[in-house]
Scaffold this motif. Structure first.
Motif, PDB file in Angstrom:
ATOM      1  N   SER A  27      67.720  31.182  79.243  1.00 25.97           N
ATOM      2  CA  SER A  27      66.286  31.682  78.767  1.00 25.97           C
ATOM      3  C   SER A  27      65.279  30.546  78.992  1.00 25.97           C
ATOM      4  CB  SER A  27      66.508  31.703  77.292  1.00 25.97           C
ATOM      5  OG  SER A  27      67.020  30.591  76.673  1.00 25.97           O
ATOM      6  N   LEU A  28      64.000  31.213  78.878  1.00 27.65           N
ATOM      7  CA  LEU A  28      62.857  30.373  79.105  1.00 27.65           C
ATOM      8  C   LEU A  28      62.858  29.343  78.384  1.00 27.65           C
ATOM      9  CD1 LEU A  28      60.537  30.173  80.889  1.00 27.65           C
ATOM     10  CD2 LEU A  28      59.168  31.906  79.550  1.00 27.65           C
ATOM     11  N   HIS A  29      63.017  29.456  77.103  1.00 23.52           N
ATOM     12  CA  HIS A  29      62.722  28.314  76.219  1.00 23.52           C
ATOM     13  C   HIS A  29      63.843  27.599  76.469  1.00 23.52           C
ATOM     14  CE1 HIS A  29      66.234  29.320  73.608  1.00 23.52           C
ATOM     15  NE2 HIS A  29      66.064  28.168  73.160  1.00 23.52           N
ATOM     16  N   GLY A  30      65.024  27.836  76.827  1.00 22.54           N
ATOM     17  CA  GLY A  30      66.052  26.710  77.274  1.00 22.54           C
ATOM     18  C   GLY A  30      65.608  25.898  78.533  1.00 22.54           C
ATOM     19  N   GLU A  31      65.073  26.584  79.520  1.00 20.15           N
ATOM     20  CA  GLU A  31      64.670  25.909  80.610  1.00 20.15           C
ATOM     21  C   GLU A  31      63.473  25.040  80.099  1.00 20.15           C
ATOM     22  OE1 GLU A  31      66.572  25.944  83.448  1.00 20.15           O
ATOM     23  OE2 GLU A  31      64.435  25.370  84.289  1.00 20.15           O
ATOM     24  N   VAL A  32      62.709  25.425  79.587  1.00 21.01           N
ATOM     25  CA  VAL A  32      61.670  24.592  78.986  1.00 21.01           C
ATOM     26  C   VAL A  32      62.169  23.354  78.353  1.00 21.01           C
ATOM     27  CG1 VAL A  32      59.542  24.604  77.479  1.00 21.01           C
ATOM     28  CG2 VAL A  32      59.859  26.331  78.905  1.00 21.01           C
TER      29      VAL A  32
END
Lengths: 250, 250
Positions: A27-32
């Motif tokens: 997920s994006l938030h995980g990457e971030v």
DNA sequence: AATACAAATAATGAATGCAAAATAGCTTCT
DNA sequence: AGAAGCTATTTTGCATTCATTATTTGTATT
């Protein structure tokens, strides 16, 4: 004034595409979260400085929502702090904070040693022995950097030998919080203290070979306690400049 | 099927108004985080069950943004897990997870004891002694609940005596994760084990009086290790029903 | 009747929009 | 000139909206 944040901005284009280490998060938030954590741990933002949402959003090429989610998590981890209506700041560790962190790290390593004695294999011990002698070589050559690297590996090997993923994760978390200081502290190590540390490492290895759990637990705690003293002393000296002079090579 | 979540919904009307415990957080997401954490720790959602965003939003009277921020933090704490595109679930702890958690708790208490020996005052020791005798009374009367309460207080007193806020916070975090199981495990305690536990507590008190750090560290670790065994055994027995039968009185 | 397929529905993940608070900038007064 | 007060801009916190993905429901086929 613009901002103290260097522009290392590489937008997240391919979420979880093979970017080096295989950290799962799709997920994006995980990457971030992963990128921001590294960004802060590596010292890209000065202690106590603001963490500007807008700028980070642009840098990462995302909207504020996933960024703010990541900030909340980093705050929970203790890397940053959130002031109500006043944004996020990189957490500034007081001397007391550092003492506490070092002690908890000492406790975790002490636990790791205790647990390691239960199931560690002869092969694992042999591997640690090899590291030990390699480290001894760096010691003899007065190669502080090489010594430091191997030293880390040894401690991580002991944590790994504890066969406890929860412990490993917790350990990594705390290690991240004090990483900059720790690095600095190692450079502060006086020659005498360095010799002591080597002797302590020999004692660690000895206790490990005998699977002497309680004993190893004690030695590891004391070993880390001594590191703590060195680190705190060092910081107390260079109090004015704070951590800004911390080498960040890697 | 509707949902397994009971409707204890009390909307957040007055952020951080004197609602019992003085938890600071003034922001909405902070309020939500505290309430959601309690909600999960207290076992209001069955293990492995979905954490429905919409329903919780209605229950708390907020939008999804702060709720999702709180969920991210709870996931980082290990209370829930986030499946990509499939929402949040209450984390289901495997037997191995529990073993690991108990061991880390044991390590933390062991550390707390070690640190406590450095600075604990006679008054603090006296207070723990009083708790000990109170607990002994519950033991004699076979009052499991009272015993459990005081037991908790004693362990918390030791952690407090360590004078390390970081440790205290970390300890509380792990305690929350295994709270339900722990409660259950205490009820599972066999009579014989109960007697052993009392003797161990006497040894703890003795070592504390003498400020014998290493010794206390060992005793506390062993003490928690034994609790771990009891808990795991208990869970292995009632594996089918899982934790749903756990008493949740308080 | 059971299974496979497809459309409808609901949920999630992230972006955008909006009100309130904080900061900065400007003016005014002493 | 310096301090105090007021306005403008920015920033934060949360709600809302939109696109995408999962889940459910219904239908057709074997």
């Amino acid at each position: 004034m613009k901002s103290a944040i260097p522009e290392t901005g590489v937008p997240i284009t391919q979420p979880a595409a093979g970017n080096g280490s295989d950290r799962q998060e799709a997920s994006l938030h995980g990457e971030v979260l992963l990128r921001l954590r590294d960004y802060v741990v590596e010292g890209n933002i000065p202690e106590g400085a603001r963490v500007p949402e807008r700028q980070l959003c642009e840098m990462l090429g995302i909207s504020r929502t996933p960024l703010r989610e990541a900030l909340k998590v980093l705050a929970a981890e203790g890397l940053i702090e959130l002031l109500p209506n006043r944004g996020a700041r990189v957490r500034q560790l007081s001397q007391r904070d550092l003492e506490e962190l070092f002690d908890v790290m000492a406790g975790l390593e002490s636990l790791a040693g205790r647990l390691a004695c239960e199931l560690i294999t002869d092969e694992e011990i042999a591997a640690i022995e090899r590291l030990h002698y390699e480290m001894y070589g760096h010691y003899l050559h007065r190669d502080m950097h090489g010594y430091f690297q191997i030293n880390q590996q040894i401690h991580e090997s002991i944590v790994a030998a504890a066969r406890n993923e929860t412990l490993k994760t917790t350990y990594a978390n705390f290690a991240g919080r004090i990483r900059r200081v720790r690095y600095s502290a190692n450079f502060a190590r006086k020659r005498q203290r360095w010799g002591e540390a080597m002797r302590e490492h020999e004692a660690i290895l000895d206790a490990l070979r005998r699977r002497a759990a309680s004993e190893l637990s004690d030695i590891l705690f004391q070993h880390l306690r001594n590191k703590r003293s060195a680190a705190i002393d060092h910081l107390a000296e260079g109090q004015d400049t704070g951590l800004e002079t911390t080498p960040q090579g890697d």
